[in-house]
Design an enzyme around this catalytic site. Sequence first.
Site, PDB file in Angstrom:
ATOM      1  N   ARG A   1      62.627 -56.619 -28.987  1.00  0.00           N
ATOM      2  CA  ARG A   1      62.694 -56.433 -27.535  1.00  0.00           C
ATOM      3  C   ARG A   1      64.098 -56.732 -26.998  1.00  0.00           C
ATOM      4  NH1 ARG A   1      57.137 -58.964 -26.900  1.00  0.00           N
ATOM      5  NH2 ARG A   1      57.911 -60.864 -25.934  1.00  0.00           N
TER       6      ARG A   1
ATOM      7  N   ARG B   1      74.585 -56.432 -27.964  1.00  0.00           N
ATOM      8  CA  ARG B   1      75.529 -55.471 -27.374  1.00  0.00           C
ATOM      9  C   ARG B   1      76.957 -55.803 -27.791  1.00  0.00           C
ATOM     10  NH1 ARG B   1      72.815 -55.995 -22.112  1.00  0.00           N
ATOM     11  NH2 ARG B   1      71.022 -54.587 -22.206  1.00  0.00           N
TER      12      ARG B   1
ATOM     13  N   ARG C   1      49.218 -68.095 -26.128  1.00  0.00           N
ATOM     14  CA  ARG C   1      50.061 -69.203 -25.698  1.00  0.00           C
ATOM     15  C   ARG C   1      49.886 -69.338 -24.195  1.00  0.00           C
ATOM     16  NH1 ARG C   1      51.717 -72.590 -29.239  1.00  0.00           N
ATOM     17  NH2 ARG C   1      53.751 -72.977 -28.290  1.00  0.00           N
TER      18      ARG C   1
ATOM     19  N   ARG D   1      62.888 -73.024 -20.964  1.00  0.00           N
ATOM     20  CA  ARG D   1      63.859 -72.570 -19.968  1.00  0.00           C
ATOM     21  C   ARG D   1      63.615 -73.241 -18.630  1.00  0.00           C
ATOM     22  NH1 ARG D   1      61.891 -66.276 -18.892  1.00  0.00           N
ATOM     23  NH2 ARG D   1      59.764 -66.760 -18.347  1.00  0.00           N
TER      24      ARG D   1
ATOM     25  N   GLU E   1      59.846 -74.833 -18.043  1.00  0.00           N
ATOM     26  CA  GLU E   1      58.735 -74.091 -18.633  1.00  0.00           C
ATOM     27  C   GLU E   1      58.458 -74.604 -20.050  1.00  0.00           C
ATOM     28  OE1 GLU E   1      59.252 -69.988 -17.128  1.00  0.00           O
ATOM     29  OE2 GLU E   1      58.341 -69.415 -19.030  1.00  0.00           O
TER      30      GLU E   1
ATOM     31  N   TYR F   1      50.831 -57.660 -25.009  1.00  0.00           N
ATOM     32  CA  TYR F   1      51.865 -58.008 -24.049  1.00  0.00           C
ATOM     33  C   TYR F   1      52.268 -56.728 -23.328  1.00  0.00           C
ATOM     34  CZ  TYR F   1      55.862 -59.701 -21.670  1.00  0.00           C
ATOM     35  OH  TYR F   1      56.722 -60.036 -20.659  1.00  0.00           O
TER      36      TYR F   1
ATOM     37  N   ASP G   1      54.426 -55.165 -20.022  1.00  0.00           N
ATOM     38  CA  ASP G   1      55.244 -55.324 -18.830  1.00  0.00           C
ATOM     39  C   ASP G   1      54.554 -54.632 -17.660  1.00  0.00           C
ATOM     40  OD1 ASP G   1      57.470 -56.924 -19.416  1.00  0.00           O
ATOM     41  OD2 ASP G   1      58.410 -55.307 -20.550  1.00  0.00           O
TER      42      ASP G   1
END
Length: 381
Positions: A171, A175, A247, A277, A298, A346, A348
Amino acid sequence: MNILLVGAGLSGAVIGRRLAEAGHDITIVDGRDHIGGNCHTERDAETDVMVHVYGPHIFHTDDEEVWNYVNEFTTFMPYKNRVKTTSQGQVFSLPINLHTINQYYGKTMRPDEAREFIASIGDSSIEEPETFEEQALKFVGPDLYEAFFKGYTEKQWGCSPTELPASILKRLPVRFNYDDNYFFHKFQGMPENGYTPMIEAILKHDKITVKLNTWYTPEMGEGFDHVFWSGPLDGFFDYKLGRLGYRTLDFEKFTEQGDYQGCAVMNYGDRDVPFTRITEHKHFSPWEEHEGTVCYREFSRSCTPDDIPYYPIRMVDEKAMLADYVALAEESEGVTFVGRLGTYRYLDMDVTIREAMDTATMFLEHQENGSKMPAFAVSPQ
Ligand code: FAD
Ligand code: UDP
């Protein structure tokens, strides 16, 4: 037809709207006291900051029809997700880009030099990476893997990256330029007033009735011609074959004055920092001004029956159980399983909306042909 939808998240709202527009009577129940499912947003009472209650949600898609659809119901503001990570005593930019690589190695490489360098440290003996760790070692090498992925992933998934599929890491791009936009999609943004008013606008139709604080019970389905279920797949069958693994997240809230961390998302790559995070929500609405600020640490852990399921784990054990639940679902009459929990994937938001639109279209086609609507419009397997 009289149709019941379980769950007033994006799946329920989009399917409900399409079917209401086609003339059906829609009832949507949700056990929570608000609509929007996990996309729910609300203003924090103390700071007035718009808070993403179940974790940060950034809208990103290449699907122009989906983008036009959400823009029909709310105003989207430009928003680019630029994530930072703290690791080994420094702050780096994610996803791994030329800045990250140059900073980590103390170099000034240009794109082709960096590409060559990373290829030289990547493990070329791994041909077809199957695990998360193999994927990382092949494409970024051991140093960057240790710094950014190993500890974070152990915290996030509660297991070794050697036990996770390569697909989770796929995912994230690597770059060889200074583009630090977390996503590469054509359309990206944030709803000006949060997601809940957008979903409220989708649900605003004469033929839609929403009942909150209402958990589904099997008797409820009786007066209806069809049920769309966006709750947990195993939950529909009262967990009789066991529980699919998820989770869950714990959010530790704190408020301050001013700017706590200077960005919306700061990941923590080191294993000895217990949270994954910190998110600072006012930075998700950069067009607003607030003196106070609200942040969440989190923590990820395994989901118990009393917790909210967030991320489907989908490891080997779950896949076997999933196959058994899918078989049960396919034997059931008059119910279609949809969305993140109903198909144990999962998803989006844009994919959720796309699948919900297609599911509604499929239902209308089956109805026209007099054929049976299947248990899944999109297979969970
Ligand atoms: P949900 O939103 O889970 O809605 C299901 C609803 O069903 C819930 O409201 C629940 O209360 C209700 N329900 C369940 N069981 C019952 C029952 N028995 N009776 C009554 N009601 C019931 N997507 C992005 O595009 N960008 C992001 O940045 C992003 N970030 C995310 C961050 C996190 C932490 C998580 C977990 C997800 C994120 N997502 C993101 C994905 C996004 O949340 C989902 O795509 C979306 O919420 C799926 O909508 P849904 O309607 O299928 O499910
Ligand atoms: N990941 C990581 N370090 C980071 C960010 C992500 O190791 O700083 C891993 C982690 O395993 C995560 C996966 O990469 O589940 C995919 O990242 P993404 O940002 O898509 O995370 P998710 O949406 O799963 O939270």
